[in-house]
Design a protein around this motif. Structure first.
Motif, PDB file in Angstrom:
ATOM      1  N   MET A   1      13.981 -33.504 -19.083  1.00  0.00           N
ATOM      2  CA  MET A   1      13.068 -32.374 -19.186  1.00  0.00           C
ATOM      3  C   MET A   1      13.519 -31.401 -20.273  1.00  0.00           C
ATOM      4  O   MET A   1      12.744 -30.950 -21.104  1.00  0.00           O
ATOM      5  N   ILE A   2      14.812 -31.082 -20.239  1.00  0.00           N
ATOM      6  CA  ILE A   2      15.361 -30.155 -21.235  1.00  0.00           C
ATOM      7  C   ILE A   2      15.219 -30.737 -22.631  1.00  0.00           C
ATOM      8  O   ILE A   2      14.861 -30.051 -23.587  1.00  0.00           O
ATOM      9  N   ARG A   3      15.497 -32.076 -22.689  1.00  0.00           N
ATOM     10  CA  ARG A   3      15.393 -32.740 -24.003  1.00  0.00           C
ATOM     11  C   ARG A   3      13.963 -32.676 -24.519  1.00  0.00           C
ATOM     12  O   ARG A   3      13.726 -32.441 -25.709  1.00  0.00           O
ATOM     13  N   THR A   4      13.008 -32.856 -23.634  1.00  0.00           N
ATOM     14  CA  THR A   4      11.591 -32.803 -24.031  1.00  0.00           C
ATOM     15  C   THR A   4      11.231 -31.426 -24.568  1.00  0.00           C
ATOM     16  O   THR A   4      10.533 -31.283 -25.578  1.00  0.00           O
ATOM     17  N   LEU A   5      11.735 -30.398 -23.868  1.00  0.00           N
ATOM     18  CA  LEU A   5      11.457 -29.031 -24.300  1.00  0.00           C
ATOM     19  C   LEU A   5      12.079 -28.737 -25.669  1.00  0.00           C
ATOM     20  O   LEU A   5      11.475 -28.064 -26.515  1.00  0.00           O
ATOM     21  N   LEU A   6      13.297 -29.260 -25.863  1.00  0.00           N
ATOM     22  CA  LEU A   6      13.958 -29.054 -27.152  1.00  0.00           C
ATOM     23  C   LEU A   6      13.195 -29.725 -28.284  1.00  0.00           C
ATOM     24  O   LEU A   6      13.048 -29.165 -29.383  1.00  0.00           O
ATOM     25  N   VAL A   7      12.712 -30.935 -28.028  1.00  0.00           N
ATOM     26  CA  VAL A   7      11.929 -31.660 -29.043  1.00  0.00           C
ATOM     27  C   VAL A   7      10.649 -30.902 -29.362  1.00  0.00           C
ATOM     28  O   VAL A   7      10.259 -30.737 -30.528  1.00  0.00           O
ATOM     29  N   ALA A   8       9.979 -30.397 -28.314  1.00  0.00           N
ATOM     30  CA  ALA A   8       8.750 -29.643 -28.510  1.00  0.00           C
ATOM     31  C   ALA A   8       9.006 -28.385 -29.324  1.00  0.00           C
ATOM     32  O   ALA A   8       8.236 -28.018 -30.225  1.00  0.00           O
ATOM     33  N   ALA A   9      10.115 -27.708 -29.012  1.00  0.00           N
ATOM     34  CA  ALA A   9      10.459 -26.490 -29.749  1.00  0.00           C
ATOM     35  C   ALA A   9      10.742 -26.795 -31.217  1.00  0.00           C
ATOM     36  O   ALA A   9      10.333 -26.056 -32.122  1.00  0.00           O
ATOM     37  N   ALA A  10      11.459 -27.897 -31.452  1.00  0.00           N
ATOM     38  CA  ALA A  10      11.768 -28.291 -32.826  1.00  0.00           C
ATOM     39  C   ALA A  10      10.503 -28.603 -33.606  1.00  0.00           C
ATOM     40  O   ALA A  10      10.372 -28.250 -34.789  1.00  0.00           O
ATOM     41  N   LEU A  11       9.553 -29.267 -32.933  1.00  0.00           N
ATOM     42  CA  LEU A  11       8.284 -29.592 -33.582  1.00  0.00           C
ATOM     43  C   LEU A  11       7.504 -28.326 -33.926  1.00  0.00           C
ATOM     44  O   LEU A  11       6.879 -28.235 -34.987  1.00  0.00           O
ATOM     45  N   CYS A  12       7.549 -27.336 -33.021  1.00  0.00           N
ATOM     46  CA  CYS A  12       6.868 -26.065 -33.270  1.00  0.00           C
ATOM     47  C   CYS A  12       7.470 -25.349 -34.482  1.00  0.00           C
ATOM     48  O   CYS A  12       6.764 -24.806 -35.330  1.00  0.00           O
ATOM     49  N   VAL A  13       8.803 -25.340 -34.544  1.00  0.00           N
ATOM     50  CA  VAL A  13       9.485 -24.712 -35.676  1.00  0.00           C
ATOM     51  C   VAL A  13       9.125 -25.418 -36.969  1.00  0.00           C
ATOM     52  O   VAL A  13       8.845 -24.792 -37.997  1.00  0.00           O
ATOM     53  N   LEU A  14       9.106 -26.774 -36.923  1.00  0.00           N
ATOM     54  CA  LEU A  14       8.764 -27.557 -38.104  1.00  0.00           C
ATOM     55  C   LEU A  14       7.335 -27.260 -38.548  1.00  0.00           C
ATOM     56  O   LEU A  14       7.065 -27.075 -39.748  1.00  0.00           O
ATOM     57  N   ALA A  15       6.423 -27.199 -37.580  1.00  0.00           N
ATOM     58  CA  ALA A  15       5.021 -26.907 -37.906  1.00  0.00           C
ATOM     59  C   ALA A  15       4.893 -25.523 -38.526  1.00  0.00           C
ATOM     60  O   ALA A  15       4.140 -25.310 -39.482  1.00  0.00           O
ATOM     61  N   TRP A  16       5.661 -24.554 -37.972  1.00  0.00           N
ATOM     62  CA  TRP A  16       5.609 -23.200 -38.522  1.00  0.00           C
ATOM     63  C   TRP A  16       6.145 -23.168 -39.949  1.00  0.00           C
ATOM     64  O   TRP A  16       5.585 -22.507 -40.823  1.00  0.00           O
ATOM     65  N   GLU A  17       7.216 -23.924 -40.183  1.00  0.00           N
ATOM     66  CA  GLU A  17       7.801 -23.951 -41.531  1.00  0.00           C
ATOM     67  C   GLU A  17       6.850 -24.587 -42.525  1.00  0.00           C
ATOM     68  O   GLU A  17       6.707 -24.129 -43.669  1.00  0.00           O
ATOM     69  N   VAL A  18       6.159 -25.655 -42.101  1.00  0.00           N
ATOM     70  CA  VAL A  18       5.190 -26.310 -42.981  1.00  0.00           C
ATOM     71  C   VAL A  18       4.041 -25.359 -43.284  1.00  0.00           C
ATOM     72  O   VAL A  18       3.588 -25.206 -44.419  1.00  0.00           O
ATOM     73  N   ARG A  19       3.585 -24.678 -42.208  1.00  0.00           N
ATOM     74  CA  ARG A  19       2.491 -23.719 -42.375  1.00  0.00           C
ATOM     75  C   ARG A  19       2.898 -22.586 -43.303  1.00  0.00           C
ATOM     76  O   ARG A  19       2.138 -22.162 -44.176  1.00  0.00           O
ATOM     77  N   ALA A  20       4.125 -22.068 -43.104  1.00  0.00           N
ATOM     78  CA  ALA A  20       4.620 -20.979 -43.947  1.00  0.00           C
ATOM     79  C   ALA A  20       4.733 -21.419 -45.396  1.00  0.00           C
ATOM     80  O   ALA A  20       4.450 -20.653 -46.316  1.00  0.00           O
ATOM     81  N   ALA A  21       5.129 -22.674 -45.592  1.00  0.00           N
ATOM     82  CA  ALA A  21       5.257 -23.188 -46.955  1.00  0.00           C
ATOM     83  C   ALA A  21       3.910 -23.293 -47.646  1.00  0.00           C
ATOM     84  O   ALA A  21       3.813 -23.223 -48.866  1.00  0.00           O
ATOM     85  N   ASP A  22       2.830 -23.454 -46.843  1.00  0.00           N
ATOM     86  CA  ASP A  22       1.494 -23.598 -47.407  1.00  0.00           C
ATOM     87  C   ASP A  22       0.799 -22.269 -47.644  1.00  0.00           C
ATOM     88  O   ASP A  22      -0.317 -22.235 -48.143  1.00  0.00           O
ATOM     89  N   VAL A  23       1.422 -21.175 -47.276  1.00  0.00           N
ATOM     90  CA  VAL A  23       0.788 -19.862 -47.423  1.00  0.00           C
ATOM     91  C   VAL A  23       0.626 -19.524 -48.905  1.00  0.00           C
ATOM     92  O   VAL A  23       1.548 -19.688 -49.703  1.00  0.00           O
ATOM     93  N   THR A  24      -0.564 -19.059 -49.267  1.00  0.00           N
ATOM     94  CA  THR A  24      -0.830 -18.604 -50.633  1.00  0.00           C
ATOM     95  C   THR A  24      -0.560 -17.112 -50.711  1.00  0.00           C
ATOM     96  O   THR A  24      -1.199 -16.323 -50.012  1.00  0.00           O
ATOM     97  N   ASP A  25       0.400 -16.726 -51.523  1.00  0.00           N
ATOM     98  CA  ASP A  25       0.707 -15.307 -51.711  1.00  0.00           C
ATOM     99  C   ASP A  25      -0.207 -14.728 -52.782  1.00  0.00           C
ATOM    100  O   ASP A  25      -0.245 -15.218 -53.915  1.00  0.00           O
ATOM    101  N   ILE A  26      -0.955 -13.701 -52.424  1.00  0.00           N
ATOM    102  CA  ILE A  26      -1.856 -13.024 -53.364  1.00  0.00           C
ATOM    103  C   ILE A  26      -1.304 -11.620 -53.577  1.00  0.00           C
ATOM    104  O   ILE A  26      -1.441 -10.746 -52.723  1.00  0.00           O
ATOM    105  N   ARG A  27      -0.653 -11.456 -54.693  1.00  0.00           N
ATOM    106  CA  ARG A  27       0.015 -10.196 -55.000  1.00  0.00           C
ATOM    107  C   ARG A  27      -0.894  -9.335 -55.869  1.00  0.00           C
ATOM    108  O   ARG A  27      -1.415  -9.787 -56.890  1.00  0.00           O
ATOM    109  N   ILE A  28      -1.091  -8.105 -55.451  1.00  0.00           N
ATOM    110  CA  ILE A  28      -1.980  -7.165 -56.139  1.00  0.00           C
ATOM    111  C   ILE A  28      -1.151  -6.007 -56.673  1.00  0.00           C
ATOM    112  O   ILE A  28      -0.322  -5.440 -55.967  1.00  0.00           O
TER     113      ILE A  28
END
Length: 398
Positions: A1-28
């Motif tokens: 159970m703990i291992r499953t939660l850790l894997v899920a958390a790692a996947l969430c972090v990875l998804a967030w990092e991928v999403r953050a990497a795709d952010v378009t910065d619009i500087r004004i």
């Protein structure tokens, strides 16, 4: 159970990092002229962040939508000293990868910045200068204007005065260059809408300070004497952008007449008293963030930054060329709490907008007035229309 939660958390972090990497910065960028701005009344002295605060509010609004589109908006504020070169500031923005700049500069400095930015692919938004020449003989293809022109302000006021049947004007103008330009716009508006200037008087700035122990006594006697010999008139119209005398006119005229223009009933792009069409929502958010009221310059900066946000939403990019293409297209319209959507005049890149008429306490009316019609847009009854323009954007692009 703990291992499953850790894997899920790692996947969430990875998804967030991928999403953050795709952010378009619009500087004004925000480019403004420093230095103290004076006013007759202590209540009218602008805040240090006048204009910038409006842009910051728009950045928050842009980011509300941007979160869903992986876009992140930021603002880089640059304040010029009197001796600083605006062209150098524009070059610095370009070096930092900023191609969209809100400019709150006098006309001459704005033209320098625009010409320097053109070669670097920058698009500027004029949020402060109301000079008609910037949209006419000195127009630039890389400058969009959210500040109204003097002719738009004068026309908005003239329409209401004519609607009220106050057609006989006593025009009192100051002796400074800006005062003369506003007086010229008022003369044009009078001729355009059927008013008559019964007398054209100049109030010369003789210098000196009126904040003295005897100041009020001097004003109380000087102003009526200055206007004593004027022909009969319906309204006193003042052209005093330099803020030398106009605020002293109400209640001190020789004849009991209303005052309009630079005091009394004043034309503006925005007023803290404006509460129609959902404006309360914007006003309240501004006060909550900055602990003061929203000015016309704040609103002009807000509209400019929101135009960039709208372009980014529709073009999915923060590129200056794509932004301008969208703003010039039939798809662009800006909701700005002024009763109708605002669009861009394709002949000089001026934002069409209603003009508010305020007495400093309430919004008295909004122009264009109902009786003034136009074959395309009633907003084009304010300012220089397409057949009158001296701007040649194709030549400016070349």
């Amino acid at each position: 159970m703990i291992r499953t939660l850790l894997v899920a958390a790692a996947l969430c972090v990875l998804a967030w990092e991928v999403r953050a990497a795709d952010v378009t910065d619009i500087r004004i960028g925000y480019l403004r002229q420093g230095g103290a701005r004076t006013a007759i009344s202590l209540l009218d002295i602008p805040a240090a962040d006048d204009g910038v605060a409006g842009a910051k509010l728009a950045i928050d609004d842009n980011n509300t939508t941007g979160r869903f589109l992986n876009q992140r908006f930021t603002l880089e504020d640059t304040e010029l000293k009197e001796e600083d070169d605006p062209a150098a500031a524009v070059a610095k923005f370009a070096e930092h990868g900023i191609s969209l700049v809100l400019a709150d500069l006098p006309a001459a400095a704005l033209l320098k910045a625009a010409d320097a930015g053109r070669a670097r692919g920058l698009l500027l938004f004029n949020v402060g200068a109301i000079d008609d020449r910037l949209r006419e003989e000195d127009c630039r293809a890389n400058v969009v204007h959210t500040a109204p022109t003097r002719s738009m302000l004068a026309d908005g006021l003239a329409q209401y005065l004519v609607w009220k049947q106050w057609r006989k004007w006593l025009l009192v103008s100051g002796s400074h260059d800006a005062d003369k330009l506003f007086a010229g716009a008022l003369r044009r508006a009078a001729k355009r809408f059927g008013a008559t200037i019964v007398q054209d008087k100049v109030f010369a700035d003789a210098g000196g300070a009126r904040r003295t122990d005897s100041g009020l006594t001097q004003i109380q006697s000087q102003i009526p004497l200055f206007m004593q010999s004027a022909p009969d008139h319906d309204v006193v119209v003042a052209a005093d952008e330099s803020q030398v005398f106009a605020a002293y006119l109400p209640y001190r005229t020789w004849l009991p007449r209303p005052v309009a223009g630079s005091a009394g009933l004043m034309p503006t792009s925005w007023d803290p008293s404006h509460d129609q069409w959902g404006a309360n929502q914007l006003q309240n958010r501004f006060v909550a963030l900055f602990h003061r009221r929203m000015t016309a310059r704040d609103m002009q900066a807000w509209m400019a930054a929101r135009m960039i946000g709208e372009a980014a939403t529709h073009q999915h990019a923060g590129d200056a060329k794509q932004a301008l293409a969208f703003l010039e297209s039939a798809d662009f319209a800006l909701a700005a709490f002024k009763g109708q959507k605002l669009t861009l005049r394709d002949w000089n890149l001026q934002l069409r907008q209603p003009i508010l008429l305020s007495d400093g306490r309430v919004t008295v009316s909004v122009s264009p007035q109902p009786a003034f019609l136009h074959q395309f847009s009633e907003l084009d009854t304010l300012g220089v229309d397409r057949p009158e323009t001296k701007c040649r954007l194709d030549a400016a692009k070349g």
